[in-house]
Design a protein around this motif. Structure first.
Motif, short mmCIF file in Angstrom:
data_model
loop_
_atom_site.label_atom_id
_atom_site.label_comp_id
_atom_site.label_asym_id
_atom_site.label_seq_id
_atom_site.Cartn_x
_atom_site.Cartn_y
_atom_site.Cartn_z
N LEU B 275 0.85 -1.21 0.00
CA LEU B 275 0.00 0.00 0.00
C LEU B 275 0.88 1.25 0.00
CD1 LEU B 275 -2.56 -1.21 2.69
CD2 LEU B 275 -2.88 -1.18 0.20
N PHE B 276 0.60 2.13 -0.96
CA PHE B 276 1.36 3.37 -1.09
C PHE B 276 0.42 4.55 -0.86
CE2 PHE B 276 3.74 0.19 -3.34
CZ PHE B 276 5.06 0.50 -3.04
N GLY B 277 0.71 5.38 0.14
CA GLY B 277 -0.15 6.52 0.47
C GLY B 277 0.25 7.76 -0.30
N ALA B 278 -0.75 8.56 -0.69
CA ALA B 278 -0.49 9.79 -1.42
C ALA B 278 -1.12 10.96 -0.69
CB ALA B 278 -1.06 9.68 -2.84
N GLN B 279 -0.33 12.01 -0.45
CA GLN B 279 -0.87 13.24 0.13
C GLN B 279 -0.28 14.44 -0.60
OE1 GLN B 279 -0.24 12.72 4.59
NE2 GLN B 279 -2.48 12.86 4.47
N ALA B 280 -0.92 15.58 -0.45
CA ALA B 280 -0.35 16.83 -0.95
C ALA B 280 0.70 17.29 0.06
CB ALA B 280 -1.44 17.88 -1.09
N SER B 281 1.83 17.80 -0.42
CA SER B 281 2.87 18.19 0.54
C SER B 281 2.37 19.33 1.43
CB SER B 281 4.17 18.56 -0.16
OG SER B 281 3.92 19.47 -1.20
#
Ligand SMILES: Cc1ncc(COP(=O)(O)O)c(C=O)c1O
Ligand SMILES: [Zn+2]
Lengths: 98, 425
Positions: B275-281
Protein backbone atom coordinates in the motif's frame (compact mmCIF):
# COMPACT_ATOMS: atom_id res chain seq x y z
CA UNK A 1 -0.53 38.22 40.25
CA UNK A 2 -3.31 36.41 42.01
CA UNK A 3 -6.21 36.50 39.61
CA UNK A 4 -8.64 33.62 39.80
CA UNK A 5 -9.08 32.11 36.38
CA UNK A 6 -12.39 30.33 36.01
CA UNK A 7 -12.48 27.85 33.15
CA UNK A 8 -15.29 25.62 31.94
CA UNK A 9 -14.45 21.99 31.08
CA UNK A 10 -16.73 20.02 28.76
CA UNK A 11 -16.75 16.30 29.46
CA UNK A 12 -17.69 13.90 26.63
CA UNK A 13 -20.21 11.12 27.28
CA UNK A 14 -17.70 8.23 27.43
CA UNK A 15 -15.82 10.09 30.17
CA UNK A 16 -18.84 11.23 32.18
CA UNK A 17 -18.90 8.04 34.23
CA UNK A 18 -15.71 9.42 35.81
CA UNK A 19 -17.36 12.73 36.72
CA UNK A 20 -20.53 11.39 38.31
CA UNK A 21 -22.42 12.18 35.13
CA UNK A 22 -21.40 15.85 35.13
CA UNK A 23 -20.88 17.17 31.61
CA UNK A 24 -19.74 20.73 32.40
CA UNK A 25 -17.47 21.53 35.26
CA UNK A 26 -16.19 24.95 36.26
CA UNK A 27 -12.82 25.11 38.02
CA UNK A 28 -9.83 27.43 38.36
CA UNK A 29 -6.32 27.06 37.02
CA UNK A 30 -3.88 28.91 34.79
CA UNK A 31 -2.81 26.07 32.47
CA UNK A 32 -4.72 23.18 30.94
CA UNK A 33 -2.91 20.79 33.24
CA UNK A 34 -3.89 22.78 36.34
CA UNK A 35 -7.48 22.89 35.21
CA UNK A 36 -7.58 19.12 34.66
CA UNK A 37 -5.97 18.57 38.06
CA UNK A 38 -8.64 20.77 39.63
CA UNK A 39 -11.32 18.56 38.06
CA UNK A 40 -9.40 15.56 39.40
CA UNK A 41 -9.68 16.94 42.91
CA UNK A 42 -13.47 16.92 42.64
CA UNK A 43 -13.63 13.60 40.77
CA UNK A 44 -10.65 11.40 41.69
CA UNK A 45 -11.26 8.87 38.88
CA UNK A 46 -11.06 11.59 36.23
CA UNK A 47 -7.27 11.96 35.92
CA UNK A 48 -6.69 8.21 35.80
CA UNK A 49 -9.03 7.96 32.88
CA UNK A 50 -7.50 10.71 30.76
CA UNK A 51 -3.78 10.62 31.60
CA UNK A 52 -1.26 7.85 31.04
CA UNK A 53 0.42 7.16 34.41
CA UNK A 54 -0.65 10.59 35.62
CA UNK A 55 1.56 12.32 33.02
CA UNK A 56 0.65 12.78 29.38
CA UNK A 57 -2.77 12.76 27.77
CA UNK A 58 -4.02 9.42 26.46
CA UNK A 59 -3.26 8.71 22.80
CA UNK A 60 -6.84 8.92 21.65
CA UNK A 61 -7.97 12.04 23.47
CA UNK A 62 -7.55 15.56 22.21
CA UNK A 63 -7.95 18.82 24.09
CA UNK A 64 -9.16 22.07 22.63
CA UNK A 65 -9.14 25.50 24.28
CA UNK A 66 -11.92 27.60 22.73
CA UNK A 67 -11.74 25.27 19.73
CA UNK A 68 -7.94 25.37 19.27
CA UNK A 69 -6.01 22.10 19.48
CA UNK A 70 -3.46 22.40 22.30
CA UNK A 71 -1.01 20.34 20.24
CA UNK A 72 -0.44 23.51 18.21
CA UNK A 73 0.45 25.30 21.43
CA UNK A 74 2.08 24.08 24.61
CA UNK A 75 0.00 20.91 24.94
CA UNK A 76 -1.02 20.45 28.58
CA UNK A 77 1.05 23.49 29.55
CA UNK A 78 -1.02 25.77 27.32
CA UNK A 79 -2.12 28.79 29.35
CA UNK A 80 -5.79 29.52 29.85
CA UNK A 81 -7.66 32.70 30.66
CA UNK A 82 -10.75 33.60 32.58
CA UNK A 83 -13.84 32.48 30.69
CA UNK A 84 -12.03 29.98 28.44
CA UNK A 85 -13.73 26.72 27.53
CA UNK A 86 -11.84 23.46 27.40
CA UNK A 87 -13.30 20.60 25.36
CA UNK A 88 -12.06 17.05 25.77
CA UNK A 89 -12.77 15.24 22.51
CA UNK A 90 -12.11 11.54 22.06
CA UNK A 91 -10.66 9.75 19.12
CA UNK A 92 -11.61 11.91 16.19
CA UNK A 93 -8.02 12.22 15.27
CA UNK A 94 -4.38 11.77 15.93
CA UNK A 95 -2.70 9.55 18.42
CA UNK A 96 -0.46 6.58 17.89
CA UNK A 97 -0.98 2.85 18.16
CA UNK A 98 0.84 1.87 21.36
CA UNK B 1 -24.48 -18.80 1.41
CA UNK B 2 -28.21 -18.37 1.03
CA UNK B 3 -29.48 -15.13 -0.44
CA UNK B 4 -32.60 -14.97 1.75
CA UNK B 5 -32.70 -12.38 4.47
CA UNK B 6 -32.36 -14.26 7.71
CA UNK B 7 -34.70 -13.44 10.56
CA UNK B 8 -32.32 -13.15 13.50
CA UNK B 9 -29.76 -10.34 13.25
CA UNK B 10 -26.28 -11.82 12.91
CA UNK B 11 -24.54 -12.25 16.24
CA UNK B 12 -21.30 -10.56 15.19
CA UNK B 13 -23.16 -7.26 14.69
CA UNK B 14 -24.34 -7.11 18.30
CA UNK B 15 -21.00 -5.65 19.36
CA UNK B 16 -18.12 -3.44 18.29
CA UNK B 17 -14.47 -4.05 19.23
CA UNK B 18 -11.94 -1.46 20.38
CA UNK B 19 -9.05 -1.34 17.92
CA UNK B 20 -6.62 -0.51 20.73
CA UNK B 21 -7.54 -2.48 23.86
CA UNK B 22 -10.00 -5.01 22.44
CA UNK B 23 -12.89 -4.09 24.77
CA UNK B 24 -16.28 -5.07 23.35
CA UNK B 25 -19.15 -2.60 23.45
CA UNK B 26 -22.78 -2.96 22.42
CA UNK B 27 -23.47 -1.99 18.81
CA UNK B 28 -24.94 1.45 18.23
CA UNK B 29 -24.07 4.92 16.99
CA UNK B 30 -20.95 4.99 19.18
CA UNK B 31 -17.38 5.33 18.02
CA UNK B 32 -15.26 5.40 21.12
CA UNK B 33 -14.11 2.81 23.61
CA UNK B 34 -15.15 3.80 27.14
CA UNK B 35 -11.93 2.38 28.58
CA UNK B 36 -9.22 3.91 26.38
CA UNK B 37 -11.13 6.17 23.93
CA UNK B 38 -9.74 4.16 21.01
CA UNK B 39 -11.84 3.76 17.85
CA UNK B 40 -14.20 0.81 17.40
CA UNK B 41 -14.56 -1.68 14.59
CA UNK B 42 -16.69 -4.57 13.37
CA UNK B 43 -15.42 -8.17 13.35
CA UNK B 44 -16.80 -10.85 11.02
CA UNK B 45 -17.14 -14.60 11.42
CA UNK B 46 -14.66 -15.24 8.61
CA UNK B 47 -14.13 -18.89 9.53
CA UNK B 48 -17.85 -19.60 9.16
CA UNK B 49 -17.99 -17.80 5.82
CA UNK B 50 -15.01 -19.64 4.36
CA UNK B 51 -16.09 -21.91 1.53
CA UNK B 52 -19.64 -20.52 1.62
CA UNK B 53 -18.98 -17.05 0.28
CA UNK B 54 -17.27 -17.92 -3.01
CA UNK B 55 -16.58 -15.92 -6.18
CA UNK B 56 -19.25 -18.02 -7.85
CA UNK B 57 -21.88 -16.92 -5.33
CA UNK B 58 -20.73 -13.31 -5.62
CA UNK B 59 -20.74 -13.35 -9.42
CA UNK B 60 -24.40 -14.32 -9.42
CA UNK B 61 -25.41 -11.12 -7.64
CA UNK B 62 -26.33 -7.62 -8.84
CA UNK B 63 -23.42 -5.41 -9.76
CA UNK B 64 -23.21 -3.05 -6.82
CA UNK B 65 -21.30 -3.13 -3.55
CA UNK B 66 -23.98 -5.24 -1.86
CA UNK B 67 -22.65 -8.27 -3.72
CA UNK B 68 -20.20 -8.44 -0.76
CA UNK B 69 -22.91 -7.97 1.87
CA UNK B 70 -21.67 -10.70 4.25
CA UNK B 71 -18.55 -8.54 4.71
CA UNK B 72 -20.54 -5.36 5.35
CA UNK B 73 -22.09 -4.49 8.73
CA UNK B 74 -25.82 -4.67 8.02
CA UNK B 75 -28.26 -6.83 9.98
CA UNK B 76 -30.70 -7.23 7.13
CA UNK B 77 -30.47 -6.71 3.41
CA UNK B 78 -29.78 -3.16 2.27
CA UNK B 79 -32.94 -1.04 2.17
CA UNK B 80 -31.24 1.99 0.60
CA UNK B 81 -28.47 2.86 -1.85
CA UNK B 82 -28.76 0.34 -4.63
CA UNK B 83 -26.38 0.77 -7.51
CA UNK B 84 -23.47 2.14 -5.50
CA UNK B 85 -19.98 0.83 -6.25
CA UNK B 86 -18.87 -1.66 -8.93
CA UNK B 87 -16.85 0.97 -10.74
CA UNK B 88 -14.57 0.09 -13.68
CA UNK B 89 -11.01 -1.16 -13.25
CA UNK B 90 -9.28 0.07 -16.39
CA UNK B 91 -5.90 -0.72 -17.89
CA UNK B 92 -3.85 2.48 -18.22
CA UNK B 93 -1.11 1.61 -20.73
CA UNK B 94 -0.46 5.13 -22.00
CA UNK B 95 -0.06 6.55 -18.52
CA UNK B 96 2.00 3.49 -17.60
CA UNK B 97 4.38 4.12 -20.50
CA UNK B 98 4.73 7.77 -19.49
CA UNK B 99 5.46 6.98 -15.84
CA UNK B 100 7.47 3.82 -16.50
CA UNK B 101 5.05 1.52 -14.63
CA UNK B 102 4.26 -1.92 -16.08
CA UNK B 103 0.79 -3.37 -15.83
CA UNK B 104 -0.76 -0.12 -14.62
CA UNK B 105 -4.50 0.11 -13.83
CA UNK B 106 -6.93 2.77 -12.71
CA UNK B 107 -9.75 2.01 -10.28
CA UNK B 108 -12.20 4.58 -11.60
CA UNK B 109 -14.22 5.52 -8.54
CA UNK B 110 -14.85 8.91 -10.07
CA UNK B 111 -17.81 7.29 -11.83
CA UNK B 112 -19.50 6.11 -8.66
CA UNK B 113 -23.26 6.44 -8.26
CA UNK B 114 -24.74 8.81 -7.16
CA UNK B 115 -22.10 11.51 -6.53
CA UNK B 116 -18.95 10.51 -8.41
CA UNK B 117 -16.57 9.72 -5.60
CA UNK B 118 -15.65 6.73 -3.46
CA UNK B 119 -17.53 8.38 -0.59
CA UNK B 120 -20.75 6.99 -2.09
CA UNK B 121 -19.59 3.60 -0.81
CA UNK B 122 -19.05 4.57 2.81
CA UNK B 123 -22.27 6.56 2.94
CA UNK B 124 -24.27 3.66 1.48
CA UNK B 125 -23.21 1.51 4.42
CA UNK B 126 -23.59 4.27 7.04
CA UNK B 127 -27.13 5.27 6.04
CA UNK B 128 -28.39 1.71 5.85
CA UNK B 129 -27.01 1.16 9.34
CA UNK B 130 -28.51 4.49 10.51
CA UNK B 131 -31.89 3.22 9.34
CA UNK B 132 -31.39 -0.04 11.23
CA UNK B 133 -30.65 2.02 14.36
CA UNK B 134 -33.85 4.01 13.79
CA UNK B 135 -32.03 7.35 13.36
CA UNK B 136 -33.95 10.08 11.57
CA UNK B 137 -31.23 12.73 11.37
CA UNK B 138 -27.88 12.10 9.76
CA UNK B 139 -24.94 14.33 8.97
CA UNK B 140 -21.24 14.63 8.32
CA UNK B 141 -18.15 16.79 8.60
CA UNK B 142 -16.83 17.04 5.09
CA UNK B 143 -14.15 18.35 2.77
CA UNK B 144 -16.74 18.17 -0.03
CA UNK B 145 -17.17 14.71 -1.50
CA UNK B 146 -18.66 13.28 1.65
CA UNK B 147 -21.07 16.20 1.79
CA UNK B 148 -22.27 15.39 -1.74
CA UNK B 149 -22.68 11.70 -0.93
CA UNK B 150 -24.54 12.19 2.37
CA UNK B 151 -26.79 14.84 0.85
CA UNK B 152 -27.80 12.71 -2.14
CA UNK B 153 -28.33 9.47 -0.27
CA UNK B 154 -30.09 11.16 2.66
CA UNK B 155 -32.49 12.75 0.19
CA UNK B 156 -33.20 9.40 -1.44
CA UNK B 157 -33.62 7.74 1.93
CA UNK B 158 -35.85 10.43 3.43
CA UNK B 159 -33.47 11.40 6.24
CA UNK B 160 -33.03 14.91 7.60
CA UNK B 161 -29.40 15.78 6.89
CA UNK B 162 -26.98 18.20 8.54
CA UNK B 163 -23.95 18.86 6.40
CA UNK B 164 -21.05 20.65 8.08
CA UNK B 165 -18.37 22.04 5.75
CA UNK B 166 -15.59 24.63 5.92
CA UNK B 167 -17.13 27.91 4.76
CA UNK B 168 -14.83 28.42 1.74
CA UNK B 169 -15.31 25.04 0.06
CA UNK B 170 -15.34 24.92 -3.77
CA UNK B 171 -18.70 26.25 -5.08
CA UNK B 172 -19.29 23.11 -7.19
CA UNK B 173 -19.18 20.95 -4.08
CA UNK B 174 -21.53 23.26 -2.20
CA UNK B 175 -24.02 23.32 -5.09
CA UNK B 176 -23.95 19.54 -5.48
CA UNK B 177 -24.76 19.28 -1.78
CA UNK B 178 -27.37 22.00 -1.34
CA UNK B 179 -29.35 20.90 -4.42
CA UNK B 180 -30.56 17.87 -2.47
CA UNK B 181 -32.50 20.03 -0.03
CA UNK B 182 -30.35 19.32 3.00
CA UNK B 183 -29.25 21.67 5.75
CA UNK B 184 -25.81 22.98 4.75
CA UNK B 185 -23.90 24.53 7.64
CA UNK B 186 -20.78 26.45 6.63
CA UNK B 187 -18.33 26.67 9.50
CA UNK B 188 -15.89 29.53 9.88
CA UNK B 189 -12.76 27.38 10.06
CA UNK B 190 -10.82 24.60 8.36
CA UNK B 191 -11.94 20.98 8.11
CA UNK B 192 -10.32 20.07 11.41
CA UNK B 193 -12.48 22.67 13.18
CA UNK B 194 -15.54 21.23 11.47
CA UNK B 195 -14.56 17.72 12.50
CA UNK B 196 -14.02 18.67 16.14
CA UNK B 197 -17.35 20.48 16.17
CA UNK B 198 -19.09 17.42 14.73
CA UNK B 199 -17.58 15.21 17.42
CA UNK B 200 -19.25 17.50 19.96
CA UNK B 201 -22.47 17.59 17.91
CA UNK B 202 -22.63 13.78 17.82
CA UNK B 203 -22.27 13.75 21.59
CA UNK B 204 -25.05 16.32 22.05
CA UNK B 205 -27.76 15.39 19.51
CA UNK B 206 -29.32 12.02 18.61
CA UNK B 207 -27.95 12.24 15.10
CA UNK B 208 -25.92 9.81 13.05
CA UNK B 209 -22.85 11.74 11.97
CA UNK B 210 -21.55 9.27 9.42
CA UNK B 211 -17.83 9.89 9.89
CA UNK B 212 -18.04 10.37 13.65
CA UNK B 213 -20.44 8.16 15.59
CA UNK B 214 -21.25 5.89 12.63
CA UNK B 215 -17.57 5.69 11.67
CA UNK B 216 -17.15 2.03 12.61
CA UNK B 217 -19.82 1.15 10.03
CA UNK B 218 -19.13 3.87 7.48
CA UNK B 219 -15.47 2.97 7.12
CA UNK B 220 -16.29 -0.65 6.27
CA UNK B 221 -17.71 0.55 2.95
CA UNK B 222 -14.18 1.35 1.76
CA UNK B 223 -13.28 -2.35 1.82
CA UNK B 224 -15.43 -2.82 -1.26
CA UNK B 225 -12.74 -1.04 -3.31
CA UNK B 226 -10.44 -3.96 -2.44
CA UNK B 227 -13.13 -6.60 -3.06
CA UNK B 228 -13.92 -5.19 -6.49
CA UNK B 229 -10.26 -4.94 -7.49
CA UNK B 230 -9.70 -8.58 -6.62
CA UNK B 231 -12.83 -9.72 -8.43
CA UNK B 232 -12.02 -7.60 -11.48
CA UNK B 233 -8.51 -9.08 -11.58
CA UNK B 234 -10.03 -12.60 -11.48
CA UNK B 235 -8.91 -13.25 -7.92
CA UNK B 236 -5.39 -11.87 -8.33
CA UNK B 237 -3.93 -9.53 -5.72
CA UNK B 238 -2.33 -6.38 -7.14
CA UNK B 239 1.34 -5.94 -6.34
CA UNK B 240 0.99 -2.23 -5.55
CA UNK B 241 -1.94 0.05 -4.79
CA UNK B 242 -1.59 3.84 -4.64
CA UNK B 243 -4.24 5.44 -2.45
CA UNK B 244 -4.95 9.11 -1.69
CA UNK B 245 -5.11 9.81 2.04
CA UNK B 246 -7.05 12.42 3.98
CA UNK B 247 -8.34 10.89 7.22
CA UNK B 248 -6.47 7.70 6.28
CA UNK B 249 -9.51 5.44 6.41
CA UNK B 250 -9.62 4.33 2.75
CA UNK B 251 -6.05 2.99 2.68
CA UNK B 252 -6.52 1.26 6.04
CA UNK B 253 -9.70 -0.46 4.90
CA UNK B 254 -8.27 -1.52 1.54
CA UNK B 255 -5.66 -3.39 3.57
CA UNK B 256 -8.36 -4.91 5.80
CA UNK B 257 -10.38 -5.88 2.71
CA UNK B 258 -7.53 -7.91 1.24
CA UNK B 259 -6.86 -9.59 4.58
CA UNK B 260 -10.51 -10.65 4.78
CA UNK B 261 -10.40 -11.98 1.23
CA UNK B 262 -7.29 -13.96 2.16
CA UNK B 263 -8.96 -15.36 5.28
CA UNK B 264 -11.91 -16.45 3.16
CA UNK B 265 -9.64 -18.12 0.62
CA UNK B 266 -10.92 -15.81 -2.12
CA UNK B 267 -7.38 -14.64 -2.79
CA UNK B 268 -3.98 -16.14 -1.98
CA UNK B 269 -3.69 -15.44 1.78
CA UNK B 270 0.10 -15.36 1.46
CA UNK B 271 -0.01 -12.38 -0.86
CA UNK B 272 -1.01 -8.92 0.27
CA UNK B 273 -0.71 -5.77 -1.84
CA UNK B 274 1.88 -3.16 -0.98
CA UNK B 275 0.00 0.00 0.00
CA UNK B 276 1.36 3.37 -1.09
CA UNK B 277 -0.15 6.52 0.47
CA UNK B 278 -0.49 9.79 -1.42
CA UNK B 279 -0.87 13.24 0.13
CA UNK B 280 -0.35 16.83 -0.95
CA UNK B 281 2.87 18.19 0.54
CA UNK B 282 0.79 21.15 1.79
CA UNK B 283 -1.09 18.72 4.01
CA UNK B 284 0.97 15.59 4.60
CA UNK B 285 0.77 14.64 8.27
CA UNK B 286 0.78 10.90 7.52
CA UNK B 287 3.59 11.06 4.94
CA UNK B 288 5.56 13.24 7.37
CA UNK B 289 5.34 10.60 10.10
CA UNK B 290 6.15 7.85 7.59
CA UNK B 291 9.29 9.61 6.38
CA UNK B 292 10.42 10.48 9.90
CA UNK B 293 9.92 6.90 11.01
CA UNK B 294 7.46 7.90 13.74
CA UNK B 295 4.40 6.08 15.04
CA UNK B 296 2.60 9.22 16.11
CA UNK B 297 0.94 11.49 13.55
CA UNK B 298 1.36 15.14 14.50
CA UNK B 299 -1.33 17.50 13.19
CA UNK B 300 -0.51 20.13 10.54
CA UNK B 301 -2.30 23.22 9.20
CA UNK B 302 -3.38 22.42 5.62
CA UNK B 303 -2.37 24.62 2.70
CA UNK B 304 -3.01 22.91 -0.64
CA UNK B 305 -5.25 23.01 -3.71
CA UNK B 306 -6.25 19.42 -2.89
CA UNK B 307 -9.15 20.50 -0.71
CA UNK B 308 -10.72 17.05 -0.58
CA UNK B 309 -7.58 15.74 1.13
CA UNK B 310 -7.01 18.77 3.38
CA UNK B 311 -7.28 17.05 6.75
CA UNK B 312 -4.48 18.19 9.04
CA UNK B 313 -5.49 15.91 11.88
CA UNK B 314 -6.25 12.52 10.34
CA UNK B 315 -8.58 10.32 12.40
CA UNK B 316 -7.05 7.09 11.06
CA UNK B 317 -3.52 8.44 10.67
CA UNK B 318 -1.82 5.88 12.92
CA UNK B 319 -3.74 3.03 11.32
CA UNK B 320 -2.86 4.23 7.82
CA UNK B 321 0.80 4.36 8.86
CA UNK B 322 0.60 0.85 10.23
CA UNK B 323 -1.12 -0.45 7.07
CA UNK B 324 1.54 1.11 4.83
CA UNK B 325 4.46 -0.17 6.90
CA UNK B 326 3.13 -3.69 7.42
CA UNK B 327 2.44 -4.05 3.70
CA UNK B 328 5.96 -3.05 2.72
CA UNK B 329 4.71 0.02 0.89
CA UNK B 330 5.67 3.65 1.11
CA UNK B 331 4.25 7.08 0.23
CA UNK B 332 4.81 10.49 -1.30
CA UNK B 333 3.78 14.09 -0.64
CA UNK B 334 3.41 16.11 -3.84
CA UNK B 335 3.31 19.83 -4.62
CA UNK B 336 0.37 21.74 -6.07
CA UNK B 337 2.15 21.94 -9.44
CA UNK B 338 2.70 18.19 -9.45
CA UNK B 339 -1.01 17.74 -8.64
CA UNK B 340 -2.04 19.84 -11.66
CA UNK B 341 0.38 17.89 -13.83
CA UNK B 342 -1.08 14.63 -12.48
CA UNK B 343 -4.58 15.75 -13.45
CA UNK B 344 -3.30 16.70 -16.92
CA UNK B 345 -1.50 13.40 -17.49
CA UNK B 346 -4.52 11.29 -16.58
CA UNK B 347 -6.83 13.44 -18.71
CA UNK B 348 -4.58 13.57 -21.78
CA UNK B 349 -3.27 9.99 -21.69
CA UNK B 350 -6.23 7.98 -20.38
CA UNK B 351 -9.21 10.24 -21.00
CA UNK B 352 -10.08 10.41 -17.32
CA UNK B 353 -10.74 13.79 -15.73
CA UNK B 354 -10.13 13.53 -12.02
CA UNK B 355 -10.35 16.05 -9.22
CA UNK B 356 -7.36 17.12 -7.16
CA UNK B 357 -7.27 13.92 -5.08
CA UNK B 358 -6.70 11.93 -8.29
CA UNK B 359 -4.01 14.41 -9.29
CA UNK B 360 -2.30 13.71 -5.97
CA UNK B 361 -2.48 9.98 -6.64
CA UNK B 362 -1.05 10.18 -10.17
CA UNK B 363 1.68 12.58 -9.05
CA UNK B 364 2.60 10.35 -6.12
CA UNK B 365 2.74 7.33 -8.44
CA UNK B 366 5.04 9.28 -10.77
CA UNK B 367 7.35 10.12 -7.88
CA UNK B 368 7.33 6.59 -6.45
CA UNK B 369 7.99 5.09 -9.90
CA UNK B 370 10.91 7.47 -10.42
CA UNK B 371 12.30 6.33 -7.06
CA UNK B 372 12.03 2.73 -8.28
CA UNK B 373 9.56 1.72 -5.58
CA UNK B 374 7.36 -0.43 -7.82
CA UNK B 375 10.31 -2.44 -9.12
CA UNK B 376 11.00 -5.95 -7.82
CA UNK B 377 7.29 -6.76 -7.72
CA UNK B 378 5.25 -8.90 -10.04
CA UNK B 379 1.66 -8.04 -10.74
CA UNK B 380 -0.59 -5.08 -11.29
CA UNK B 381 -0.11 -1.58 -9.95
CA UNK B 382 -3.47 0.09 -9.32
CA UNK B 383 -4.12 3.81 -8.85
CA UNK B 384 -7.25 4.67 -6.85
CA UNK B 385 -8.83 7.58 -8.68
CA UNK B 386 -11.44 8.49 -6.11
CA UNK B 387 -13.08 11.70 -7.30
CA UNK B 388 -14.35 13.55 -10.36
CA UNK B 389 -12.70 16.53 -12.09
CA UNK B 390 -15.99 18.30 -12.70
CA UNK B 391 -16.05 19.08 -8.99
CA UNK B 392 -12.80 21.09 -9.06
CA UNK B 393 -12.70 22.59 -12.59
CA UNK B 394 -10.86 25.76 -11.56
CA UNK B 395 -7.80 23.82 -10.49
CA UNK B 396 -7.37 22.32 -13.95
CA UNK B 397 -7.76 25.69 -15.68
CA UNK B 398 -4.04 26.23 -16.18
CA UNK B 399 -3.56 22.80 -17.78
CA UNK B 400 -5.49 23.38 -21.03
CA UNK B 401 -6.21 25.99 -23.70
CA UNK B 402 -9.73 27.27 -24.25
CA UNK B 403 -10.42 26.76 -27.95
CA UNK B 404 -10.13 29.76 -30.23
CA UNK B 405 -13.27 31.14 -31.86
CA UNK B 406 -13.54 30.96 -35.67
CA UNK B 407 -16.08 31.93 -38.28
CA UNK B 408 -18.17 28.97 -39.53
CA UNK B 409 -16.16 28.70 -42.78
CA UNK B 410 -14.22 25.74 -44.10
CA UNK B 411 -11.18 27.91 -44.91
CA UNK B 412 -10.86 28.70 -41.25
CA UNK B 413 -10.57 25.01 -40.42
CA UNK B 414 -8.11 24.53 -43.28
CA UNK B 415 -5.97 27.25 -41.74
CA UNK B 416 -6.11 25.48 -38.40
CA UNK B 417 -5.38 22.07 -39.91
CA UNK B 418 -2.24 23.47 -41.53
CA UNK B 419 -1.04 24.71 -38.17
CA UNK B 420 -1.60 21.23 -36.68
CA UNK B 421 -3.02 20.39 -33.27
CA UNK B 422 -0.65 22.76 -31.57
CA UNK B 423 -1.09 21.02 -28.24
CA UNK B 424 2.58 20.90 -27.50
CA UNK B 425 2.56 17.23 -26.54
C1 LIG C 1 -11.81 12.15 -3.49
C2 LIG C 1 -11.27 11.67 -2.20
N1 LIG C 1 -10.29 10.76 -2.22
C3 LIG C 1 -9.74 10.29 -1.09
C4 LIG C 1 -10.14 10.73 0.15
C5 LIG C 1 -9.44 10.19 1.37
O1 LIG C 1 -10.16 9.33 2.12
P1 LIG C 1 -9.80 9.03 3.64
O2 LIG C 1 -10.31 10.22 4.40
O3 LIG C 1 -10.53 7.79 3.93
O4 LIG C 1 -8.30 8.91 3.74
C6 LIG C 1 -11.18 11.67 0.22
C7 LIG C 1 -11.70 12.16 1.47
O5 LIG C 1 -11.64 12.59 2.40
C8 LIG C 1 -11.74 12.15 -0.98
O6 LIG C 1 -12.73 13.08 -0.96
ZN1 LIG D 1 -10.19 0.52 24.19
Amino acid sequence: MTTTTKVKVRVPTPLSSATGGERQIEVTGSTVREVLQAVGEIHPEFLDRILVDGGELREFLNIFVNGSDVRFEEKLDTRVQDGDEISIVPSIAGGAIP
Amino acid sequence: MSDETSTAPPKHLETLHCRICGTEVAAGPVHVCEMCFGPLEVHYPLEALRGRLTWEVIRGRPTDLWRYRELLPLEGGPTLARGVGWTPLLPAPRLGAELGIDDLWVKADLSNHPTQSFKDRVVAVALNRAREFGLEDVGCASTGNLANAVAAQAAAGGFRAWIFIPKDLEPEKIIATAVHGVRVVRVNGVYDDVNRLCAEVADRFPWGIVNVNLRAYYSEGSKTVAFEMAEQLDGAVPANIVVPMAGGSLITKIGKGFRELGALGLVDPGRQPRLFGAQASGCAPIIGALERGEKRVEPVRPDTIARSLAIGNPADGPFALQAIRESGGWGAGVSDDEIREGIRLLATLEGIFTETAGGVTVAAAARLAAEGRFKDSEGATVLCITGNGLKTPEVARSTYELGEVIEPRLQEVERLAEAGLGLGA
